[in-house]
Scaffold this motif. Structure first.
Motif, PDB file in Angstrom:
ATOM      1  N   UNK A  88      -3.602  76.882 -70.751  1.00  0.00           N
ATOM      2  CA  UNK A  88      -3.732  78.323 -71.050  1.00  0.00           C
ATOM      3  C   UNK A  88      -4.879  78.954 -70.268  1.00  0.00           C
ATOM      4  N   UNK A  89      -5.007  78.597 -69.002  1.00  0.00           N
ATOM      5  CA  UNK A  89      -6.086  79.131 -68.183  1.00  0.00           C
ATOM      6  C   UNK A  89      -5.774  80.525 -67.662  1.00  0.00           C
ATOM      7  N   UNK A  90      -6.770  81.411 -67.702  1.00  0.00           N
ATOM      8  CA  UNK A  90      -6.617  82.779 -67.205  1.00  0.00           C
ATOM      9  C   UNK A  90      -7.852  83.136 -66.383  1.00  0.00           C
ATOM     10  N   UNK A  91      -7.617  83.609 -65.154  1.00  0.00           N
ATOM     11  CA  UNK A  91      -8.668  84.162 -64.297  1.00  0.00           C
ATOM     12  C   UNK A  91      -8.296  85.616 -64.057  1.00  0.00           C
ATOM     13  N   UNK A  92      -9.099  86.551 -64.601  1.00  0.00           N
ATOM     14  CA  UNK A  92      -8.729  87.959 -64.647  1.00  0.00           C
ATOM     15  C   UNK A  92      -9.789  88.805 -63.947  1.00  0.00           C
ATOM     16  N   UNK A  93      -9.341  89.634 -62.992  1.00  0.00           N
ATOM     17  CA  UNK A  93     -10.221  90.596 -62.323  1.00  0.00           C
ATOM     18  C   UNK A  93      -9.681  91.995 -62.634  1.00  0.00           C
ATOM     19  N   UNK A  94     -10.282  92.697 -63.610  1.00  0.00           N
ATOM     20  CA  UNK A  94      -9.719  93.979 -64.046  1.00  0.00           C
ATOM     21  C   UNK A  94      -9.747  95.074 -62.989  1.00  0.00           C
ATOM     22  N   UNK A  95     -10.752  95.041 -62.087  1.00  0.00           N
ATOM     23  CA  UNK A  95     -10.848  96.097 -61.070  1.00  0.00           C
ATOM     24  C   UNK A  95     -11.281  95.479 -59.746  1.00  0.00           C
ATOM     25  N   UNK A  96     -10.335  95.257 -58.862  1.00  0.00           N
ATOM     26  CA  UNK A  96     -10.632  94.616 -57.579  1.00  0.00           C
ATOM     27  C   UNK A  96     -11.238  95.579 -56.565  1.00  0.00           C
ATOM     28  N   UNK A  97     -11.304  96.867 -56.899  1.00  0.00           N
ATOM     29  CA  UNK A  97     -11.806  97.850 -55.940  1.00  0.00           C
ATOM     30  C   UNK A  97     -13.327  97.938 -55.932  1.00  0.00           C
ATOM     31  N   UNK A  98     -13.997  97.382 -56.920  1.00  0.00           N
ATOM     32  CA  UNK A  98     -15.447  97.453 -56.981  1.00  0.00           C
ATOM     33  C   UNK A  98     -16.079  96.577 -55.903  1.00  0.00           C
ATOM     34  N   UNK A  99     -17.318  96.902 -55.536  1.00  0.00           N
ATOM     35  CA  UNK A  99     -18.005  96.152 -54.488  1.00  0.00           C
ATOM     36  C   UNK A  99     -18.196  94.695 -54.897  1.00  0.00           C
ATOM     37  N   UNK A 100     -18.636  94.474 -56.146  1.00  0.00           N
ATOM     38  CA  UNK A 100     -18.743  93.121 -56.697  1.00  0.00           C
ATOM     39  C   UNK A 100     -17.950  93.097 -58.007  1.00  0.00           C
ATOM     40  N   UNK A 101     -16.648  92.842 -57.930  1.00  0.00           N
ATOM     41  CA  UNK A 101     -15.807  92.953 -59.131  1.00  0.00           C
ATOM     42  C   UNK A 101     -16.207  91.925 -60.197  1.00  0.00           C
ATOM     43  N   UNK A 102     -16.202  92.326 -61.470  1.00  0.00           N
ATOM     44  CA  UNK A 102     -16.414  91.359 -62.546  1.00  0.00           C
ATOM     45  C   UNK A 102     -15.140  90.567 -62.790  1.00  0.00           C
ATOM     46  N   UNK A 103     -15.303  89.309 -63.162  1.00  0.00           N
ATOM     47  CA  UNK A 103     -14.160  88.442 -63.435  1.00  0.00           C
ATOM     48  C   UNK A 103     -14.333  87.793 -64.801  1.00  0.00           C
ATOM     49  N   UNK A 104     -13.219  87.530 -65.465  1.00  0.00           N
ATOM     50  CA  UNK A 104     -13.219  86.837 -66.749  1.00  0.00           C
ATOM     51  C   UNK A 104     -12.361  85.578 -66.630  1.00  0.00           C
ATOM     52  N   UNK A 105     -12.853  84.495 -67.190  1.00  0.00           N
ATOM     53  CA  UNK A 105     -12.147  83.217 -67.150  1.00  0.00           C
ATOM     54  C   UNK A 105     -12.064  82.666 -68.562  1.00  0.00           C
ATOM     55  N   UNK A 106     -10.900  82.161 -68.940  1.00  0.00           N
ATOM     56  CA  UNK A 106     -10.754  81.500 -70.236  1.00  0.00           C
ATOM     57  C   UNK A 106      -9.760  80.351 -70.100  1.00  0.00           C
ATOM     58  N   UNK A 107      -9.959  79.292 -70.879  1.00  0.00           N
ATOM     59  CA  UNK A 107      -9.033  78.167 -70.883  1.00  0.00           C
ATOM     60  C   UNK A 107      -9.278  77.302 -72.110  1.00  0.00           C
ATOM     61  N   UNK A 108      -8.298  76.498 -72.450  1.00  0.00           N
ATOM     62  CA  UNK A 108      -8.396  75.533 -73.538  1.00  0.00           C
ATOM     63  C   UNK A 108      -8.647  74.153 -72.943  1.00  0.00           C
ATOM     64  N   UNK A 109      -9.475  73.369 -73.620  1.00  0.00           N
ATOM     65  CA  UNK A 109      -9.785  72.025 -73.138  1.00  0.00           C
ATOM     66  C   UNK A 109      -9.529  71.025 -74.257  1.00  0.00           C
ATOM     67  N   UNK A 110      -8.891  69.894 -73.915  1.00  0.00           N
ATOM     68  CA  UNK A 110      -8.608  68.818 -74.866  1.00  0.00           C
ATOM     69  C   UNK A 110      -8.848  67.485 -74.170  1.00  0.00           C
ATOM     70  N   UNK A 111      -9.299  66.491 -74.962  1.00  0.00           N
ATOM     71  CA  UNK A 111      -9.483  65.166 -74.390  1.00  0.00           C
ATOM     72  C   UNK A 111     -10.478  64.339 -75.176  1.00  0.00           C
ATOM     73  N   UNK A 112     -10.843  63.181 -74.665  1.00  0.00           N
ATOM     74  CA  UNK A 112     -11.784  62.302 -75.353  1.00  0.00           C
ATOM     75  C   UNK A 112     -13.222  62.810 -75.221  1.00  0.00           C
ATOM     76  N   UNK A 113     -14.013  62.571 -76.270  1.00  0.00           N
ATOM     77  CA  UNK A 113     -15.409  62.999 -76.279  1.00  0.00           C
ATOM     78  C   UNK A 113     -16.207  62.405 -75.112  1.00  0.00           C
ATOM     79  N   UNK A 114     -16.049  61.107 -74.755  1.00  0.00           N
ATOM     80  CA  UNK A 114     -16.841  60.586 -73.639  1.00  0.00           C
ATOM     81  C   UNK A 114     -16.631  61.354 -72.337  1.00  0.00           C
TER      82      UNK A 114
END
Length: 230
Positions: free
Chosen positions: A100-126
């Motif tokens: 469920x990974x998402x890399x989102x850039x709401x406004x690509x026209x800005x000089x330094x656009x802000x980006x948002x990233x989200x994802x789910x992680x699963x696996x062993x603790x080690x």
């Protein structure tokens, strides 16, 4: 020339993969397509790329996500990259699953656009503990247990916010991590004693790192609230 900052990010961070489909449509003037031209309307551009077996390295200094399905959608204003299930090999024999990974850039026209990233992680603790111990994450995590003596599974959500630029300066990334450790145990975690817990909740952000839950210390029931302020 179409959304060059997003293109630069893709070229820098997507290592390999297969393109299954590529659709490009435009309904804009040539001037609107230039980075220095007038703003392109959202409906002025539509790009969709569907890929498979993608290897993505979202952050320099961290292991790559590989064997992922990817869809990139770009219009005249924004860009969004979504990832299906992928895997992260932290080291031989220690693997995490990313979904469920998402890399989102709401406004690509800005000089330094802000980006948002989200994802789910699963696996062993080690595997998760070893990932947190890497130099890139060590100063943020402060996890009080080591990969060699910990057991259990981890499941949680990670959210990041950052400017879209090739050289991220320290402190420029906002992050919010919330995970559950299930059937957890760690040797010598507290006063040199073994810690066991059916479930522990771990929360980390730019202000603090916290572990809370019911535990057993050398077999005796107790509660833990470990907090490290940033």
């Amino acid at each position: 020339f179409l959304s060059p900052k997003t293109r630069d990010w893709v070229l820098q961070h997507i290592v390999s993969g297969n393109v299954e489909r590529l659709d490009i449509a435009t309904n804009a003037t040539f001037a609107q397509m230039q980075p220095t031209g007038p703003s392109m309307p959202e409906e002025g551009l539509s790009v969709e790329i569907v890929g498979s077996a993608v290897t993505l390295r979202p952050v320099v200094g961290l292991p790559a996500i590989r064997d992922a399905d990817m869809t990139l959608r770009l219009n005249g204003r924004s860009a969004k990259l979504t990832l299906g299930k992928g895997i992260v090999d932290v080291s031989p024999g220690r693997r995490l699953t990313i979904s469920n990974g998402v890399f989102d850039v709401p406004n690509t026209r800005l000089k330094t656009p802000p980006a948002r990233v989200s994802f789910r992680v699963d696996g062993p603790v080690p595997a998760a503990a070893e990932l947190l111990a890497l130099e890139r994450l060590r100063e943020f995590s402060g996890a009080p247990f080591d990969p060699g003596s910990s057991r259990g599974t981890v499941s949680g959500q990670v959210q990041l916010g950052m400017p879209l630029r090739p050289d991220l300066p320290p402190g420029s990334t906002d992050y919010d991590i919330s995970v559950d450790l299930v059937n957890f145990s760690a040797e010598k975690m507290l006063f040199g004693q073994r810690i066991e817990a059916q479930t522990l909740r771990v929360v980390a952000n730019n202000q603090l790192y916290e572990i809370k839950g019911d535990i057993k210390v050398a077999g005796a029931p107790a509660q833990i609230e470990y907090r490290k302020l940033k």
